[in-house]
Design a protein around this motif. Structure first.
Motif, short mmCIF file in Angstrom:
data_model
loop_
_atom_site.label_atom_id
_atom_site.label_comp_id
_atom_site.label_asym_id
_atom_site.label_seq_id
_atom_site.Cartn_x
_atom_site.Cartn_y
_atom_site.Cartn_z
N GLN A 185 0.84 -1.22 0.00
CA GLN A 185 0.00 0.00 0.00
C GLN A 185 0.86 1.25 0.00
O GLN A 185 0.34 2.36 0.01
N GLY A 186 2.19 1.07 0.08
CA GLY A 186 3.08 2.24 -0.01
C GLY A 186 3.80 2.60 1.27
O GLY A 186 4.56 3.58 1.29
N ALA A 187 3.59 1.84 2.35
CA ALA A 187 4.29 2.18 3.61
C ALA A 187 5.79 1.95 3.46
O ALA A 187 6.22 1.06 2.72
N ASP A 188 6.59 2.75 4.15
CA ASP A 188 8.03 2.55 4.21
C ASP A 188 8.39 1.87 5.52
O ASP A 188 7.65 1.99 6.51
N LEU A 189 9.54 1.23 5.52
CA LEU A 189 9.85 0.32 6.62
C LEU A 189 11.34 0.28 6.88
O LEU A 189 12.12 0.10 5.94
N SER A 190 11.74 0.45 8.14
CA SER A 190 13.16 0.28 8.46
C SER A 190 13.28 -0.43 9.81
O SER A 190 12.85 0.09 10.84
N LEU A 394 -3.34 15.75 10.36
CA LEU A 394 -2.97 14.98 9.17
C LEU A 394 -3.61 15.58 7.92
O LEU A 394 -4.67 16.20 8.01
N PRO A 395 -3.00 15.38 6.74
CA PRO A 395 -3.63 15.85 5.51
C PRO A 395 -4.92 15.07 5.23
O PRO A 395 -5.18 14.05 5.89
N GLU A 396 -5.70 15.53 4.28
CA GLU A 396 -6.93 14.81 3.89
C GLU A 396 -6.57 13.37 3.51
O GLU A 396 -5.64 13.17 2.71
N PRO A 397 -7.27 12.36 4.02
CA PRO A 397 -6.94 10.98 3.59
C PRO A 397 -7.29 10.75 2.12
O PRO A 397 -8.20 11.39 1.60
N GLN A 398 -6.53 9.91 1.48
CA GLN A 398 -6.77 9.55 0.07
C GLN A 398 -6.89 8.03 0.01
O GLN A 398 -5.95 7.36 -0.45
N PRO A 399 -8.00 7.47 0.49
CA PRO A 399 -8.06 6.00 0.62
C PRO A 399 -7.82 5.28 -0.71
O PRO A 399 -8.25 5.74 -1.75
N GLN A 400 -7.11 4.17 -0.59
CA GLN A 400 -6.83 3.34 -1.77
C GLN A 400 -7.56 2.01 -1.58
O GLN A 400 -7.87 1.65 -0.46
N PRO A 401 -7.77 1.27 -2.69
CA PRO A 401 -8.41 -0.05 -2.52
C PRO A 401 -7.57 -0.93 -1.59
O PRO A 401 -6.34 -0.84 -1.60
N ASP A 402 -8.26 -1.75 -0.82
CA ASP A 402 -7.58 -2.67 0.10
C ASP A 402 -6.81 -3.71 -0.73
O ASP A 402 -7.33 -4.23 -1.71
N ILE A 403 -5.57 -3.97 -0.35
CA ILE A 403 -4.81 -5.02 -1.05
C ILE A 403 -4.73 -6.22 -0.11
O ILE A 403 -4.25 -6.10 1.02
N ILE A 404 -5.23 -7.36 -0.57
CA ILE A 404 -5.13 -8.58 0.25
C ILE A 404 -4.16 -9.53 -0.44
O ILE A 404 -4.40 -9.95 -1.57
#
Ligand code: FAD
Length: 495
Positions: A185-190, A394-404
């Motif tokens: 969904q675009g999250a970054d991870l460290s 937070l900025p306005e949410p821009q919901p994306q389709p759920d990815i399963i």
């Protein structure tokens, strides 16, 4: 699809380049992973950090049951049980390959624990409130029927069993799948990136974090920080006044399934204190657990099963028809993040009576969450996000389709030793699982370490040969990794 390895590499480059995010989530256990997934799905630029490995905390040391918590129903926590039982059904539908139904046989012995009839009533309530399928309704098994279902065990004289259903999972795989979806969904991870402090602006509001990643130190700013660090949550910020963190340790012993052959989970009342303890099949082994006691040692050091806990758990073996102790392959211990009121002088609540409900508390720029269960992590993530959004930062949410993401295509391939891990699965994780050190691969991406215990030594050369193309380590680095791995394993396994 971005793999975990890709996501970590890209995130490290972004950290170097001084990128910024809308939300920084601290803690890559099930709670933080769930929050990162929901945040990314709502279109927020999300960064998830952990000071250790992905799923390296409590979320990999649980009993791995996705359940409503019968015990909580018995204690009158109707709301918690109902919420968790319904969450179990939703998780089963979303990830049927990770959350699998398991039959449970609640064994009754004369004069020990609640009677069969009372339990039958409790199980009916449990079944009705969970919305489970009719096939999963509870039934009664006579001692003969029970023995026929567990032919490998010589069960001691019992009154029969109440047969019901719950579900079991691989907890670290649940975290990893949630992270894979968050990353998709675009999250970054460290990972291996510690948050050393929360940062405040001139008005004293939280606006970022200080981090340490290896030798590198840097500062990140974000309008919203979420502290999902489980039992360590009070290390970054104090709990609300009057409350304290009470880490409760739970330990499990792992046996070879040939020594303790099980096709279902046995629910037993411990002869010593009548606590419910489970003996269940997991990942090709049989697991006995759990204990529940105050963890008085340093919670930053690896927790492990004490001799006293081992003895307590082994006292159950005669109820399973064993009059000797089979070899213990491994053991793991986790710390429950339990938040309780500060006790008054002379007051002492039994560990098992302490509430497992989660707690959310916030201040401008920061939402903290701790406690709860694996089973309810989706609901907790939604609550946390509602709290973060309500602050209006937070900025306005821009919901994306759920990815399963569903199960990877199953390639043919034999499993390593008595484990259920096919060789191609090991190589997959070596390549795509953001492996930083060998124990990440052997204890959390796969469960070879827990399942084979010392028996893993026989597969060292083969594992190295299989994974060397995927992990760019030369022979001397492999040698160091093996040494480090065995040291790490022993830290958990022995007292
Ligand atoms: C013995 C036991 C059995 C259980 N059994 C079940 C069960 O069967 N079913 C169920 O539903 N629940 C069960 N639970 C409860 C469940 O496991 C926990 O509620 C859940 O795993 C907690 O997840 P978490 O993400 O909040 O914490 P964790 O998984 O501990 O994650 C917190 C993360 O924060 C990181 N962190 C800490 N400080 C920092 C920092 N400063 N910077 C960066 N990262 C940091 C840690 O490294 C860690 O990875 C059990 C718990 C225990 C202990």
């Amino acid at each position: 699809m971005r793999s975990l390895t890709d996501a970590v590499c890209q995130t490290r480059a972004q950290l170097e380049a001084g990128a910024d995010w809308d939300i920084i989530v601290i803690g890559a256990g099930i709670t933080g992973a769930g929050i990162a997934r929901v945040a990314a799905q709502r279109g927020y630029r999300t960064l998830l950090l952990d000071r250790g490995d992905l799923a390296g905390g409590t979320s990999n040391f649980s009993s791995k049951m996705v359940h409503g918590g019968l015990r909580y129903l018995g204690q009158g926590h109707f709301r918690l049980t109902r919420q968790a039982a319904r969450a179990r059904e939703r998780l089963r539908q979303r990830w049927p390959d990770i959350i699998t139904p398991l039959p449970y046989y609640l064994m009754h012995h004369r004069g020990r624990g609640p009677g069969p009839l009372a339990m039958r009533l409790v199980l009916w309530i449990y079944y009705r409130i969970s919305g489970a399928k009719p096939f999963h309704r509870p039934r009664w098994l006579t001692p003969e029927q029970l023995a026929a279902r567990l032919p490998g065990l010589n069960l001691a004289d019992n009154l029969g069993a109440n047969h019901y259903f719950d579900a079991v999972c691989d907890d670290s795989h649940l975290v990893l799948r949630t992270l894979e979806e968050a990353v998709a969904q675009g999250a970054d991870l460290s990972h291996y990136t510690e948050v050393t402090a929360l940062r405040r602006n001139e008005q004293g509001q939280i606006n970022g974090v200080d981090i340490a990643c290896g030798e590198r130190r840097c500062q990140l700013t974000a309008p919203m920080v979420i502290n999902a660090t489980g039992v360590w949550a009070d290390g970054l910020t104090p709990l609300p006044e009057g409350l304290m963190m009470r880490p409760l340790r739970g330990s499990h012993l792992v046996f070879d399934q040939r020594d303790l052959p099980l096709t279902a989970s046995l629910t037993l009342f411990h002869p010593r204190d009548k606590r419910v303890v489970f003996c269940y099949p997991w990942a090709g082994t049989s697991v006995l657990g759990t204990t529940d006691l105050d963890h008085l040692a340093d919670k930053n050091a690896p927790a492990r099963c004490s001799a006293e806990e081992r003895e307590y758990l082994l006292e159950l073996l005669p109820l399973l028809g064993l009059n000797h102790t089979p070899p213990i392959l491994s053991s793991w211990s986790g710390l429950r993040p339990i938040v309780t009121p500060q006790p008054k002088a002379g007051e002492k609540q039994a560990p098992s009576d302490a509430s497992r409900e989660h707690l959310i508390w916030d201040e401008p720029g920061l939402v903290n969450v701790t406690g709860g269960k694996l089973t309810t992590f989706v609901e907790m993530a939604e609550e946390v996000m509602a709290s973060a959004e309500s602050q209006g930062r937070l900025p306005e949410p821009q919901p994306q389709p759920d990815i399963i993401l569903t199960q990877r295509p199953h390639l043919d391939g034999s499993a390593i030793g008595n484990s259920l891990t096919p060789r191609h699965e090991l190589v997959h994780w070596a390549r795509h699982g953001a492996i930083h050190q060998l124990s990440d691969l052997l204890l959390r991406r796969t469960r070879l370490g827990w399942v084979l215990g010392e028996g893993l030594r026989a597969y060292q050369d083969e594992i190295q040969q299989l994974c060397q193309p995927a992990l760019p380590w030369d022979d001397s680095r492999w040698q160091q990794e093996w040494q480090h791995y065995w040291h790490h394993f022993q830290q958990y396994h022995q007292e």
